[in-house]
Motif scaffolding. Structure first.
Motif, PDB file in Angstrom:
ATOM      1  N   GLY A  68      35.265  88.086  77.483  1.00 56.74           N
ATOM      2  CA  GLY A  68      36.423  88.376  76.693  1.00 56.74           C
ATOM      3  C   GLY A  68      36.572  88.041  75.007  1.00 56.74           C
ATOM      4  N   GLY A  69      36.390  86.783  74.890  1.00 53.87           N
ATOM      5  CA  GLY A  69      36.426  86.206  73.559  1.00 53.87           C
ATOM      6  C   GLY A  69      35.499  86.990  72.619  1.00 53.87           C
ATOM      7  N   THR A  70      34.274  87.127  72.989  1.00 52.60           N
ATOM      8  CA  THR A  70      33.368  87.945  72.223  1.00 52.60           C
ATOM      9  C   THR A  70      33.731  89.328  71.921  1.00 52.60           C
ATOM     10  N   THR A  71      34.364  89.970  72.754  1.00 56.72           N
ATOM     11  CA  THR A  71      34.770  91.334  72.548  1.00 56.72           C
ATOM     12  C   THR A  71      36.122  91.163  71.600  1.00 56.72           C
ATOM     13  N   CYS A  72      36.868  90.326  71.700  1.00 56.80           N
ATOM     14  CA  CYS A  72      38.010  90.157  70.931  1.00 56.80           C
ATOM     15  C   CYS A  72      37.556  89.810  69.430  1.00 56.80           C
ATOM     16  N   VAL A  73      36.499  89.037  69.202  1.00 56.69           N
ATOM     17  CA  VAL A  73      36.192  88.804  67.889  1.00 56.69           C
ATOM     18  C   VAL A  73      35.469  90.048  67.098  1.00 56.69           C
ATOM     19  N   LYS A  74      35.047  90.855  68.058  1.00 59.03           N
ATOM     20  CA  LYS A  74      34.163  91.838  67.499  1.00 59.03           C
ATOM     21  C   LYS A  74      35.389  93.172  67.077  1.00 59.03           C
ATOM     22  N   GLN A  75      36.321  93.252  67.908  1.00 61.84           N
ATOM     23  CA  GLN A  75      37.111  94.168  67.731  1.00 61.84           C
ATOM     24  C   GLN A  75      38.010  93.745  66.389  1.00 61.84           C
ATOM     25  N   ALA A  76      38.227  92.570  66.327  1.00 60.20           N
ATOM     26  CA  ALA A  76      39.077  92.012  65.322  1.00 60.20           C
ATOM     27  C   ALA A  76      38.407  92.031  64.009  1.00 60.20           C
ATOM     28  N   ALA A  77      36.973  91.986  64.043  1.00 59.15           N
ATOM     29  CA  ALA A  77      36.158  92.263  62.786  1.00 59.15           C
ATOM     30  C   ALA A  77      36.041  93.491  62.384  1.00 59.15           C
ATOM     31  N   ALA A  78      36.035  94.436  63.485  1.00 57.70           N
ATOM     32  CA  ALA A  78      35.986  95.884  63.015  1.00 57.70           C
ATOM     33  C   ALA A  78      37.105  96.492  62.230  1.00 57.70           C
ATOM     34  N   SER A  79      38.436  95.952  62.928  1.00 53.87           N
ATOM     35  CA  SER A  79      39.582  96.353  62.506  1.00 53.87           C
ATOM     36  C   SER A  79      39.664  95.842  61.025  1.00 53.87           C
ATOM     37  N   ALA A  80      39.101  94.774  60.703  1.00 59.43           N
ATOM     38  CA  ALA A  80      39.428  94.147  59.379  1.00 59.43           C
ATOM     39  C   ALA A  80      38.659  94.679  58.433  1.00 59.43           C
ATOM     40  N   GLU A  81      37.349  95.469  58.830  1.00 58.91           N
ATOM     41  CA  GLU A  81      36.350  95.996  57.778  1.00 58.91           C
ATOM     42  C   GLU A  81      37.034  97.287  57.109  1.00 58.91           C
ATOM     43  N   PRO A  82      36.791  97.746  56.074  1.00 58.34           N
ATOM     44  CA  PRO A  82      37.232  98.966  55.422  1.00 58.34           C
ATOM     45  C   PRO A  82      36.302 100.177  55.993  1.00 58.34           C
ATOM     46  N   ALA A  83      36.620 101.370  55.721  1.00 57.83           N
ATOM     47  CA  ALA A  83      35.952 102.416  56.190  1.00 57.83           C
ATOM     48  C   ALA A  83      34.635 102.446  55.393  1.00 57.83           C
ATOM     49  N   ALA A  84      33.526 103.010  55.774  1.00 57.99           N
ATOM     50  CA  ALA A  84      32.507 103.146  55.148  1.00 57.99           C
ATOM     51  C   ALA A  84      32.608 103.911  53.956  1.00 57.99           C
ATOM     52  N   GLY A  85      32.220 103.444  53.086  1.00 57.04           N
ATOM     53  CA  GLY A  85      32.321 104.266  51.405  1.00 57.04           C
ATOM     54  C   GLY A  85      33.641 104.105  50.812  1.00 57.04           C
ATOM     55  N   ALA A  86      34.705 103.487  51.604  1.00 54.68           N
ATOM     56  CA  ALA A  86      35.783 103.281  50.814  1.00 54.68           C
ATOM     57  C   ALA A  86      35.963 102.286  49.989  1.00 54.68           C
ATOM     58  N   SER A  87      36.656 102.584  48.776  1.00 58.34           N
ATOM     59  CA  SER A  87      36.864 101.727  47.490  1.00 58.34           C
ATOM     60  C   SER A  87      38.281 101.127  47.249  1.00 58.34           C
ATOM     61  N   SER A  88      38.306 100.077  46.797  1.00 57.05           N
ATOM     62  CA  SER A  88      39.664  99.501  46.773  1.00 57.05           C
ATOM     63  C   SER A  88      40.329 100.090  45.257  1.00 57.05           C
ATOM     64  N   ALA A  89      39.550 100.805  44.387  1.00 54.42           N
ATOM     65  CA  ALA A  89      39.974 101.430  43.510  1.00 54.42           C
ATOM     66  C   ALA A  89      40.650 102.914  43.751  1.00 54.42           C
ATOM     67  N   ALA A  90      41.655 103.413  43.189  1.00 58.75           N
ATOM     68  CA  ALA A  90      42.143 104.711  43.237  1.00 58.75           C
ATOM     69  C   ALA A  90      41.110 105.743  43.091  1.00 58.75           C
ATOM     70  N   LEU A  91      41.146 106.572  44.093  1.00 60.73           N
ATOM     71  CA  LEU A  91      40.331 107.676  43.544  1.00 60.73           C
ATOM     72  C   LEU A  91      40.802 108.805  42.777  1.00 60.73           C
ATOM     73  N   PRO A  92      39.856 109.273  41.805  1.00 65.93           N
ATOM     74  CA  PRO A  92      40.316 110.200  40.888  1.00 65.93           C
ATOM     75  C   PRO A  92      40.915 111.466  41.191  1.00 65.93           C
ATOM     76  N   LYS A  93      41.867 112.082  40.640  1.00 70.02           N
ATOM     77  CA  LYS A  93      42.175 113.471  40.884  1.00 70.02           C
ATOM     78  C   LYS A  93      41.174 114.219  40.240  1.00 70.02           C
ATOM     79  N   PRO A  94      41.413 115.541  40.794  1.00 67.67           N
ATOM     80  CA  PRO A  94      40.611 116.809  40.434  1.00 67.67           C
ATOM     81  C   PRO A  94      40.581 116.781  38.872  1.00 67.67           C
ATOM     82  N   ALA A  95      41.551 116.599  38.298  1.00 63.43           N
ATOM     83  CA  ALA A  95      41.836 116.874  36.773  1.00 63.43           C
ATOM     84  C   ALA A  95      41.155 115.888  36.110  1.00 63.43           C
TER      85      ALA A  95
END
Length: 217
Positions: A68-95
């Motif tokens: 149970g402890g291992t599962t909790c650690v993995k789930q907590a780590a997964a929830s803390a990770e950003p989505a793949a390819g995500a950037s902290s900077a704001a995405l540009p608008k089409p214009a």
């Protein structure tokens, strides 16, 4: 000694009827055997019960807790990770994105028509024409989106919302911020504008992942 006296009895027992008497030594032996069997059975039951108690109070709980402890650690780590390819900077608008539209197919006017539609959707349009020789008639999918390394998590994902499964690539040493849309043989039309706009919103404001952790974790 009587003729009915069993051999070896030394005349101690005398037969008075038509059956041999039950002799005490045999009765004692039977009781001893039964006592031994009962003792072995009781010891076996006690040993089995002891093992069960040890498993409950030691090994079983420890293994469950460790798992149970291992599962909790993995789930907590997964929830803390950003989505793949995500950037902290704001995405540009089409214009803010300049798009060069190139036609790698044999269909006439495809680049111009697509560029006009992208312009209606707010994108800036750069060069429009036939694809460079290295891409001409070599794009099998809907399109190749090509840009500098800085566009990988900024301009390219935004432009990709306008197409179905485009191939996104970066070009080492490329200067400028403009990106190329090289239309391939599988291209039919841009995705519906409402669908593309919804996809851009999802990129800019991704929904948090639902937690799958169990209670008490």
């Amino acid at each position: 000694m009587s003729m009915l006296t069993p051999p070896g009895m030394g005349g101690q027992y005398r037969i008075t009827g038509d059956k041999y008497p039950r002799m005490r030594p045999r009765r004692r032996r039977a009781r001893l055997v039964l006592s031994m069997v009962a003792s072995v059975t009781a010891l076996g039951l006690v040993g089995w019960g002891t093992l069960q108690l040890i498993d409950v109070f030691t090994g079983g709980d420890k293994e469950a807790a460790a798992a149970g402890g291992t599962t909790c650690v993995k789930q907590a780590a997964a929830s803390a990770e950003p989505a793949a390819g995500a950037s902290s900077a704001a995405l540009p608008k089409p214009a803010q994105i300049t798009v060069n539209v190139y036609n790698a197919t044999t269909r006439t006017g495809l680049a111009k028509d697509t560029a006009d539609e992208l312009k209606k959707r707010g994108f800036k349009i750069g060069d429009v024409g036939n694809a460079p020789a290295k891409f001409d008639a070599k794009v099998k999918g809907t399109a190749i989106l090509l840009g500098p390394a800085s566009a990988l998590h900024t301009s390219l994902p935004v432009l990709a919302t306008q197409l179905t499964a485009p191939d996104q690539r970066t070009e080492a040493g490329r200067k400028g911020a403009a990106v190329d849309m090289i239309l391939g043989n599988a291209f039919k039309t841009l995705t519906p504008q409402a669908t593309a706009a919804k996809a851009i919103t999802a990129l800019s404001h991704p929904e948090p992942k639902a937690s799958t952790s169990k209670k008490g974790c």
